[in-house]
Design a protein around this motif. Structure first.
Motif, short mmCIF file in Angstrom:
data_model
loop_
_atom_site.label_atom_id
_atom_site.label_comp_id
_atom_site.label_asym_id
_atom_site.label_seq_id
_atom_site.Cartn_x
_atom_site.Cartn_y
_atom_site.Cartn_z
N ASN B 15 0.80 -1.23 0.00
CA ASN B 15 0.00 0.00 0.00
C ASN B 15 0.83 1.28 0.00
O ASN B 15 0.58 2.20 -0.76
CB ASN B 15 -0.92 0.03 1.22
CG ASN B 15 -1.97 -1.06 1.15
OD1 ASN B 15 -2.38 -1.47 0.06
ND2 ASN B 15 -2.40 -1.55 2.30
N MET B 97 4.05 -9.36 -6.00
CA MET B 97 4.01 -7.98 -6.48
C MET B 97 4.92 -7.09 -5.64
O MET B 97 5.63 -6.24 -6.18
CB MET B 97 2.57 -7.44 -6.43
CG MET B 97 1.62 -8.16 -7.33
SD MET B 97 2.25 -8.43 -9.00
CE MET B 97 1.92 -6.85 -9.72
N PHE B 100 8.52 -7.77 -6.56
CA PHE B 100 8.88 -7.28 -7.86
C PHE B 100 9.08 -5.77 -7.87
O PHE B 100 10.05 -5.23 -8.39
CB PHE B 100 7.85 -7.68 -8.91
CG PHE B 100 8.22 -7.04 -10.19
CD1 PHE B 100 9.32 -7.51 -10.88
CD2 PHE B 100 7.57 -5.93 -10.63
CE1 PHE B 100 9.75 -6.87 -12.02
CE2 PHE B 100 7.99 -5.28 -11.77
CZ PHE B 100 9.08 -5.76 -12.47
N ARG B 101 8.15 -5.06 -7.23
CA ARG B 101 8.23 -3.59 -7.24
C ARG B 101 9.37 -3.04 -6.40
O ARG B 101 9.94 -2.01 -6.70
CB ARG B 101 6.92 -3.01 -6.71
CG ARG B 101 5.80 -3.15 -7.69
CD ARG B 101 4.54 -2.55 -7.09
NE ARG B 101 3.45 -2.63 -8.03
CZ ARG B 101 2.18 -2.83 -7.68
NH1 ARG B 101 1.88 -2.98 -6.41
NH2 ARG B 101 1.24 -2.89 -8.58
N GLU B 102 9.66 -3.74 -5.30
CA GLU B 102 10.58 -3.16 -4.32
C GLU B 102 12.00 -3.74 -4.42
O GLU B 102 12.86 -3.35 -3.66
CB GLU B 102 10.02 -3.38 -2.90
CG GLU B 102 8.58 -2.91 -2.71
CD GLU B 102 8.40 -1.40 -2.86
OE1 GLU B 102 9.40 -0.68 -3.04
OE2 GLU B 102 7.24 -0.94 -2.82
N GLY B 153 6.83 -16.42 -18.76
CA GLY B 153 6.17 -15.14 -19.05
C GLY B 153 4.66 -15.27 -18.99
O GLY B 153 3.97 -14.46 -18.37
N ILE B 154 4.14 -16.32 -19.62
CA ILE B 154 2.69 -16.54 -19.60
C ILE B 154 2.20 -16.68 -18.17
O ILE B 154 1.23 -16.05 -17.75
CB ILE B 154 2.34 -17.82 -20.40
CG1 ILE B 154 2.68 -17.63 -21.87
CG2 ILE B 154 0.87 -18.16 -20.23
CD1 ILE B 154 2.46 -18.88 -22.71
N ASN B 156 3.80 -15.95 -15.19
CA ASN B 156 4.10 -14.83 -14.30
C ASN B 156 3.27 -13.60 -14.60
O ASN B 156 2.89 -12.85 -13.70
CB ASN B 156 5.58 -14.46 -14.38
CG ASN B 156 6.46 -15.48 -13.68
OD1 ASN B 156 5.96 -16.36 -12.97
ND2 ASN B 156 7.76 -15.38 -13.87
N TRP B 157 2.99 -13.36 -15.88
CA TRP B 157 2.19 -12.20 -16.23
C TRP B 157 0.79 -12.30 -15.62
O TRP B 157 0.15 -11.28 -15.33
CB TRP B 157 2.09 -12.04 -17.75
CG TRP B 157 1.54 -10.72 -18.15
CD1 TRP B 157 0.31 -10.47 -18.71
CD2 TRP B 157 2.19 -9.44 -18.01
NE1 TRP B 157 0.16 -9.12 -18.91
CE2 TRP B 157 1.28 -8.47 -18.50
CE3 TRP B 157 3.42 -9.02 -17.51
CZ2 TRP B 157 1.59 -7.10 -18.48
CZ3 TRP B 157 3.73 -7.68 -17.50
CH2 TRP B 157 2.82 -6.74 -17.99
N PHE B 160 -0.30 -10.25 -12.70
CA PHE B 160 -0.66 -8.84 -12.88
C PHE B 160 -2.12 -8.61 -13.24
O PHE B 160 -2.59 -7.49 -13.20
CB PHE B 160 0.22 -8.20 -13.98
CG PHE B 160 1.68 -8.28 -13.67
CD1 PHE B 160 2.15 -8.02 -12.41
CD2 PHE B 160 2.59 -8.62 -14.66
CE1 PHE B 160 3.51 -8.10 -12.11
CE2 PHE B 160 3.95 -8.70 -14.37
CZ PHE B 160 4.40 -8.43 -13.10
N TRP B 161 -2.82 -9.61 -13.68
CA TRP B 161 -4.20 -9.36 -14.13
C TRP B 161 -5.21 -10.41 -13.67
O TRP B 161 -6.39 -10.12 -13.59
CB TRP B 161 -4.26 -9.27 -15.67
CG TRP B 161 -3.93 -10.57 -16.33
CD1 TRP B 161 -2.70 -10.98 -16.76
CD2 TRP B 161 -4.82 -11.65 -16.61
NE1 TRP B 161 -2.77 -12.24 -17.28
CE2 TRP B 161 -4.06 -12.68 -17.21
CE3 TRP B 161 -6.20 -11.85 -16.42
CZ2 TRP B 161 -4.61 -13.88 -17.61
CZ3 TRP B 161 -6.75 -13.06 -16.82
CH2 TRP B 161 -5.95 -14.06 -17.40
N VAL B 168 -13.03 -17.33 -14.79
CA VAL B 168 -12.17 -18.43 -15.25
C VAL B 168 -11.40 -19.02 -14.08
O VAL B 168 -10.66 -18.32 -13.40
CB VAL B 168 -11.19 -17.90 -16.33
CG1 VAL B 168 -10.27 -19.02 -16.81
CG2 VAL B 168 -11.96 -17.30 -17.50
N TYR B 177 -3.71 -22.20 -21.37
CA TYR B 177 -2.29 -21.90 -21.55
C TYR B 177 -1.54 -23.11 -22.11
O TYR B 177 -0.77 -23.00 -23.06
CB TYR B 177 -1.65 -21.53 -20.20
CG TYR B 177 -1.92 -20.14 -19.69
CD1 TYR B 177 -2.49 -19.16 -20.50
CD2 TYR B 177 -1.58 -19.79 -18.39
CE1 TYR B 177 -2.71 -17.88 -20.02
CE2 TYR B 177 -1.79 -18.51 -17.90
CZ TYR B 177 -2.36 -17.57 -18.72
OH TYR B 177 -2.58 -16.30 -18.24
#
Lengths: 188, 188
Positions: B15, B97, B100-102, B153-154, B156-157, B160-161, B168, B177
């Motif tokens: 946050n 997340m 990855f960001r930090e 990639g498939i 791990n991506w 994000f969504w 699903v 996949y």
């Protein structure tokens, strides 16, 4: 100067992070004044928004051109869209990373202005797959929305590891990806 | 208490960001004392490292079990590895997340301790593909390192969504996949 400030900001946000970068830092890195900064941007958040808008607009323009080409099959269009994303890593990879990491610092309002563009990029990929199904280029038994995320995932994940100046060139990487996406790794 | 502090830290880092979160924030969110914090962690950076170590160790353990199963084909192993990553979004998506960001806030030394584990996960995928080629399960004309990044990639991506509670389900997403990865979207 605006372009230059955005370029410097990408570096600063990338190294120090968005929160730890001040407008003064951006101004100093450009030998400019705060007046110049405020002429181009409303605030620091405004820089982040413009970095990403410029990134996504560039990709969307390229995608639109690919999609409007009436000579291409959908097979070719899908190839070219992935190729665009891979080639873009060399010139705009840092911009993508900054936006991704710092996006949570944007207000909901700002994020809301950008998300539809990201979504459009995904929906366009989905449309190419759906058109390809109608033209019997692709199989019709898999959800096209999930397939579009799979294709995007392969291409976007490359921003996190791919070195354009390394052993594997952009066209070779695209060939491998698309061969897997079109034919699968089981082959014939 | 250690687990609890890591859990709270994932929320706080997610946050407010890593830099803006203080050890005091973490301590207060747990109704604990700084003494307790320092009993478990050397510093704030130490929390971030442990969040990710715990995340990647969990995935590596799962992967090892899959790979050691002598009854499975490489086809099945690859399916199960992707399935593990997708199912993990529900329980550990936020942790991924945050890391990855930090990650850029970690010293080179700390990052160096984690990167080999991430790399091992990728290399194991590559090994399954290579074993599958030897067993004639997969085609042999594509670079296996690039294929392993495509598969990663498939999966791990999706962090994000993908919404595990959406329309699903995890097994359906994995099926789509893997059908694309194995057979391609051109189909037979």
């Amino acid at each position: 100067m605006k372009e230059q400030m955005m370029k410097t900001s990408i570096e600063l946000f990338g190294n120090k992070g968005f929160r730890s970068t001040s407008i003064q830092d951006i101004v100093e890195a450009n030998g400019a004044t705060k007046g110049t900064f405020y002429y181009y941007f409303k605030n620091k958040e405004g820089v982040l928004v413009q970095i990403h808008e410029s990134f996504i607009d560039h990709l969307l323009n390229g995608q639109e051109q690919i999609m409007q080409n009436k000579q291409s099959t959908n097979h070719e269009k899908l190839y070219q869209i992935v190729e665009t994303l891979i080639r873009n890593i060399r010139s705009n990879g840092n911009s993508a990373m900054v936006f991704f990491r710092e996006m949570r610092h944007l207000s909901d309002e700002k994020t809301a202005a950008i998300l539809p563009k990201r979504q459009l990029f995904q929906e366009n990929i989905q449309k190419v797959i759906e058109d390809g199904i109608l033209m019997n280029e692709f199989r019709q038994d898999l959800r096209t929305d999930m397939l579009s995320y799979a294709v995007l995932g392969i291409a976007n994940w490359s921003y996190f590891w791919y070195e354009p100046d390394g052993e594997v060139k952009e066209n070779e990487l695209t060939d491998i990806y698309m061969s897997m996406i079109f034919k699968g790794i089981e082959g014939e």
